[in-house]
Design a protein around this motif. Structure first.
Motif, PDB file in Angstrom:
ATOM      1  N   UNK A  92       0.864  -1.187   0.000  1.00  0.00           N
ATOM      2  CA  UNK A  92       0.000   0.000   0.000  1.00  0.00           C
ATOM      3  C   UNK A  92       0.894   1.229   0.000  1.00  0.00           C
ATOM      4  N   UNK A  93       0.558   2.215  -0.812  1.00  0.00           N
ATOM      5  CA  UNK A  93       1.319   3.463  -0.863  1.00  0.00           C
ATOM      6  C   UNK A  93       0.358   4.632  -0.903  1.00  0.00           C
ATOM      7  N   UNK A  94       0.630   5.667  -0.106  1.00  0.00           N
ATOM      8  CA  UNK A  94      -0.198   6.870  -0.084  1.00  0.00           C
ATOM      9  C   UNK A  94       0.676   8.068  -0.439  1.00  0.00           C
ATOM     10  N   UNK A 201     -13.991  10.490  -2.931  1.00  0.00           N
ATOM     11  CA  UNK A 201     -12.940   9.624  -3.464  1.00  0.00           C
ATOM     12  C   UNK A 201     -13.453   8.821  -4.644  1.00  0.00           C
ATOM     13  N   UNK A 202     -12.559   8.564  -5.573  1.00  0.00           N
ATOM     14  CA  UNK A 202     -12.855   7.695  -6.710  1.00  0.00           C
ATOM     15  C   UNK A 202     -11.960   6.468  -6.628  1.00  0.00           C
ATOM     16  N   UNK A 216      -5.541  -1.584  -7.068  1.00  0.00           N
ATOM     17  CA  UNK A 216      -6.631  -0.653  -6.792  1.00  0.00           C
ATOM     18  C   UNK A 216      -6.034   0.749  -6.564  1.00  0.00           C
ATOM     19  N   UNK A 217      -6.647   1.763  -7.129  1.00  0.00           N
ATOM     20  CA  UNK A 217      -6.222   3.137  -6.855  1.00  0.00           C
ATOM     21  C   UNK A 217      -7.389   3.911  -6.253  1.00  0.00           C
ATOM     22  N   UNK A 218      -7.075   4.738  -5.282  1.00  0.00           N
ATOM     23  CA  UNK A 218      -8.097   5.562  -4.642  1.00  0.00           C
ATOM     24  C   UNK A 218      -7.610   7.005  -4.662  1.00  0.00           C
ATOM     25  N   UNK A 219      -8.285   7.853  -5.431  1.00  0.00           N
ATOM     26  CA  UNK A 219      -7.957   9.273  -5.473  1.00  0.00           C
ATOM     27  C   UNK A 219      -8.926  10.014  -4.559  1.00  0.00           C
ATOM     28  N   UNK A 228      -5.539  20.156  -3.887  1.00  0.00           N
ATOM     29  CA  UNK A 228      -4.908  19.092  -3.104  1.00  0.00           C
ATOM     30  C   UNK A 228      -5.678  17.777  -3.236  1.00  0.00           C
ATOM     31  N   UNK A 229      -4.949  16.684  -3.346  1.00  0.00           N
ATOM     32  CA  UNK A 229      -5.579  15.367  -3.361  1.00  0.00           C
ATOM     33  C   UNK A 229      -4.575  14.303  -2.943  1.00  0.00           C
ATOM     34  N   UNK A 230      -5.079  13.160  -2.565  1.00  0.00           N
ATOM     35  CA  UNK A 230      -4.252  12.045  -2.118  1.00  0.00           C
ATOM     36  C   UNK A 230      -4.518  10.843  -3.030  1.00  0.00           C
ATOM     37  N   UNK A 231      -3.468  10.088  -3.303  1.00  0.00           N
ATOM     38  CA  UNK A 231      -3.623   8.868  -4.090  1.00  0.00           C
ATOM     39  C   UNK A 231      -3.128   7.685  -3.277  1.00  0.00           C
TER      40      UNK A 231
END
Length: 252
Positions: A92-94, A201-202, A216-219, A228-231
């Protein structure tokens, strides 16, 4: 015979008048009929992600401004921005991102010389101005920064066949390209959306050859912050665990 011709002329005149009205008020009708027949998913919207409860053997983690729950035996990676499993290749990476900073960095590189030139629109059929005009025409106000990547969610959740009914010229051509891209995207990536506390989130599950649904990707887009956003990227062959992690996501 004369009466028949008169009636026929009247009918023909009425049909021409009706066609003229349709052309004036709905110039995109032929395009509408074309995409309805050609693209099975043109009217699809992004469904809501069905959240699930985390299992019993989980731990709580905070990574780059995102809180989540993952298997308790997953460990922090060397950067501290992600987790990795000690049992398999799951990870997992954020990453925290900013659209404005990204575009300004590209502009700074471009100023250094042609060898650093990078055009984020080079892979698109039309120009940024063309896409901005198209989205404004169908009622979507494009953001100042990051339009090239955010169009993915616009086309999957906002663009439908009826949007082309009043389009003309270049806008109609852009619509056709977007409609084709939407159909292709549906085939290679499952997609959902989550309205969480203070964010939207998408979720994307990559399905093309070689991935088989294990990426899986979560934006994650904080409310009231355009740039600003996180992936979060989850690599896990156990779909149940991946969904538990995604369901637990919160912002710090």
């Amino acid at each position: 015979m004369k009466k028949t011709l008169t009636i026929g002329s009247a009918v023909l005149g009425g049909l021409l008048a009706a066609a003229l009205v349709i052309f004036i008020f709905f110039p995109g009708l032929p395009t509408y009929l074309k995409v309805k027949l050609k693209y099975e998913h043109i009217d699809d919207r992004i469904p809501v992600f069905k959240t699930v409860s985390a299992g019993a053997d989980v731990g709580s983690f905070a990574l780059n401004g995102v809180k989540l729950k993952a298997p308790a035996d997953w460990e922090l990676n060397t950067t501290g921005h992600g987790l990795k499993s000690s049992r398999d290749k799951s990870s997992l990476l954020v990453i925290k991102n900013n659209y404005q900073s990204q575009e300004e960095a590209l502009s700074d590189l471009e100023a250094l010389g042609s060898e650093y030139d990078y055009d984020p629109w080079s892979g698109y059929k039309y120009t940024e101005e063309d896409y901005r005009h198209f989205y404004k025409t169908i009622g979507i106000e494009p953001p100042t920064y990051g339009l090239n990547t955010r169009m993915l969610w616009y086309m999957r959740d906002d663009v439908t066949a009826k949007d082309c009914l009043k389009l003309r010229g270049k806008d109609r051509k852009v619509f056709l390209e977007v409609a084709e891209s939407k159909e292709e995207s549906v085939k290679v990536e499952n997609m959902w959306k989550i309205k969480g506390s203070g964010f939207l989130a998408y979720v994307g599950q990559i399905m093309y050859t070689g991935f088989d649904g294990n990426i899986w990707t979560v934006n994650i887009f904080p409310d009231g912050n355009e740039n600003e956003y996180y992936t979060a990227t989850v690599k896990c062959s156990d779909e149940a665990i991946a969904k538990q992690i995604i369901s637990s996501i919160e912002l710090e």
